[in-house]
Enzyme design. Structure first.
Site, PDB file in Angstrom:
ATOM      1  N   ASP A  11       0.463   4.842   2.019  1.00 54.67           N
ATOM      2  CA  ASP A  11      -0.315   5.214   3.194  1.00 54.67           C
ATOM      3  C   ASP A  11      -1.486   6.149   2.844  1.00 54.67           C
ATOM      4  OD1 ASP A  11       1.042   3.707   5.052  1.00 54.67           O
ATOM      5  OD2 ASP A  11       2.542   5.271   5.424  1.00 54.67           O
ATOM      6  N   HIS A  49       4.696   0.084   0.314  1.00 52.30           N
ATOM      7  CA  HIS A  49       5.391  -0.720   1.313  1.00 52.30           C
ATOM      8  C   HIS A  49       4.451  -1.766   1.898  1.00 52.30           C
ATOM      9  CE1 HIS A  49       3.451   2.449   3.644  1.00 52.30           C
ATOM     10  NE2 HIS A  49       3.494   1.651   4.695  1.00 52.30           N
ATOM     11  N   ARG A  86       4.663   5.461  14.925  1.00 55.55           N
ATOM     12  CA  ARG A  86       4.666   6.084  13.600  1.00 55.55           C
ATOM     13  C   ARG A  86       4.149   7.504  13.673  1.00 55.55           C
ATOM     14  NH1 ARG A  86       1.008   4.356   8.496  1.00 55.55           N
ATOM     15  NH2 ARG A  86       0.118   6.442   8.687  1.00 55.55           N
ATOM     16  N   HIS A  99       0.826  -1.209   0.000  1.00 53.86           N
ATOM     17  CA  HIS A  99       0.000   0.000   0.000  1.00 53.86           C
ATOM     18  C   HIS A  99       0.856   1.252   0.000  1.00 53.86           C
ATOM     19  CE1 HIS A  99       0.993  -0.615   4.241  1.00 53.86           C
ATOM     20  NE2 HIS A  99       0.707   0.669   4.462  1.00 53.86           N
TER      21      HIS A  99
HETATM   22  O1  LIG Z   1       5.082  -1.980  10.625  1.00 54.42           O
HETATM   23  C1  LIG Z   1       5.618  -1.749   9.564  1.00 54.42           C
HETATM   24  O2  LIG Z   1       6.772  -2.078   9.310  1.00 54.42           O
HETATM   25  C2  LIG Z   1       4.871  -0.996   8.497  1.00 54.42           C
HETATM   26  C3  LIG Z   1       3.537  -0.569   8.958  1.00 54.42           C
HETATM   27  C4  LIG Z   1       2.778   0.103   7.864  1.00 54.42           C
HETATM   28  O3  LIG Z   1       2.566  -0.445   6.818  1.00 54.42           O
HETATM   29  C5  LIG Z   1       2.327   1.458   8.046  1.00 54.42           C
HETATM   30  O4  LIG Z   1       2.543   2.040   9.113  1.00 54.42           O
HETATM   31  O5  LIG Z   1       1.763   2.003   7.079  1.00 54.42           O
END
Ligand SMILES: O=C(O)CCC(=O)C(=O)O
Length: 306
Positions: free
Chosen positions: A122, A277, A292, A120
């Site tokens: 984000d 990612h 995040r 995806h």
């Molecule tokens: O946990 C991860 O490494 C990626 C998480 C993820 O895809 C995101 O935060 O958009």
């Protein structure tokens, strides 16, 4: 398919001829990714350092920092150096910090899925999807839980001129219906360490150009993803599915990716405008805990080349 029929994948030239005076930048993988050294992200960074980090991000699409120890406040402060906070719909932030979400899978969760486990970009469902995301590894499993990024400039550059030209004129529809609409609540309830509130709002459809021009590099990047893209404007669903399935496979092929094996204290910062990612869910029985922050972006711009 014989080897002569396989299109040659151009690996981007390194490292774009930029000199870095304040940070170390070491390329990590062929398609994308670089490790930045010589920076303590918890500090109040001089503008010149921030400018070089931004330069490295534009060149390498995802940058990694090792051995960082960041409080949530410090991560927010670092993130804001690159732009204001982007809204993160459906996912509840940590209680003390409205700009931080915890990406967590607990030891007790034995399902094999991780938040972000499908390719995806984000929140491409937003009218102005985030410019980037910054992920800080606080607790990592002893194995597994790697994250992969795929270079979407390469994905676009390696399509045929005919398909590139068709895509430049297309709009793709994005929706969170298969991620955050009420039918998905039971899936989110399996994530005991995260609080996700599904809503009918997830059924909203947001069109974006299928190819976007990066606001800073001016390069064209493919902008569709399997998690959120649900169709192509003006195409029958069955036609769109054929083309989109092809694009999903093409855009995430291994030769466009880099894969990061996390250690505690690692920070990854990716440019959401030109990568997709996903994370591997292969660490059942172990805890993984990340913070995040998300940096606001702009409405994707359509290519004027044609
Ligand atoms: O946990 C991860 O490494 C990626 C998480 C993820 O895809 C995101 O935060 O958009």
């Amino acid at each position: 398919m014989s080897i002569a029929q396989i299109p040659l994948v151009p690996v981007p030239a390194a490292p774009h001829g930029h000199d870095y005076r304040h940070i170390g930048v070491e390329r990590y993988a062929g398609p994308c990714g670089a490790v930045i050294s010589g920076v303590d992200l918890s500090a109040d960074l001089p503008d010149a350092v921030v400018a070089e980090i931004r330069r490295a991000l534009l060149d390498h699409l995802v940058v990694f920092f090792r051995g960082q120890s960041l409080t949530a406040d410090q991560q927010v402060a670092f993130s804001r150096r690159f732009g204001p906070y982007s809204p993160v719909p459906f996912v509840q932030p940590i209680s003390s910090h409205p700009e931080v979400i915890a990406v967590v899978r607990e030891t007790s969760e034995t399902h094999g899925f991780a938040f972000g486990g499908l390719w995806h970009s984000d929140f491409s469902i937003l009218p102005e999807p985030p410019m980037g995301s910054i992920l800080h590894a606080i607790e990592v499993p002893p194995y597994g839980g790697d994250t992969l990024w795929a270079n979407q400039y390469l994905a676009f550059d390696t399509l045929s001129p005919g398909l590139q030209e068709t895509l430049r004129h297309l709009s793709a529809n994005h929706s969170a219906r298969d991620a955050y609409s009420p039918k998905m609540q039971s899936v989110h309830d399996m994530f005991t360490g995260m609080s996700v509130q599904t809503s009918e709002e997830a059924n909203r459809v947001q069109p974006h150009p299928a190819v976007r021009v990066h606001a800073e590099t001016g390069r064209e990047a493919l902008f569709v993803n399997a998690q959120y893209t649900i169709g192509l404007d003006g195409w029958w669903p069955q036609e769109a599915k054929l083309l989109l399935d092809h694009l999903y496979r093409h855009s995430t092929q291994e030769s466009f990716t880099c894969r990061w094996k996390w250690q505690e204290g690692d920070v990854a910062f990716w440019d959401n405008r030109c990568v997709q990612h996903m994370v591997m869910g292969d660490f059942s029985g172990h805890r993984r805990y990340m913070h995040r922050t998300t940096v606001a972006g702009e409405a994707p711009e359509r290519s004027r080349q044609s």
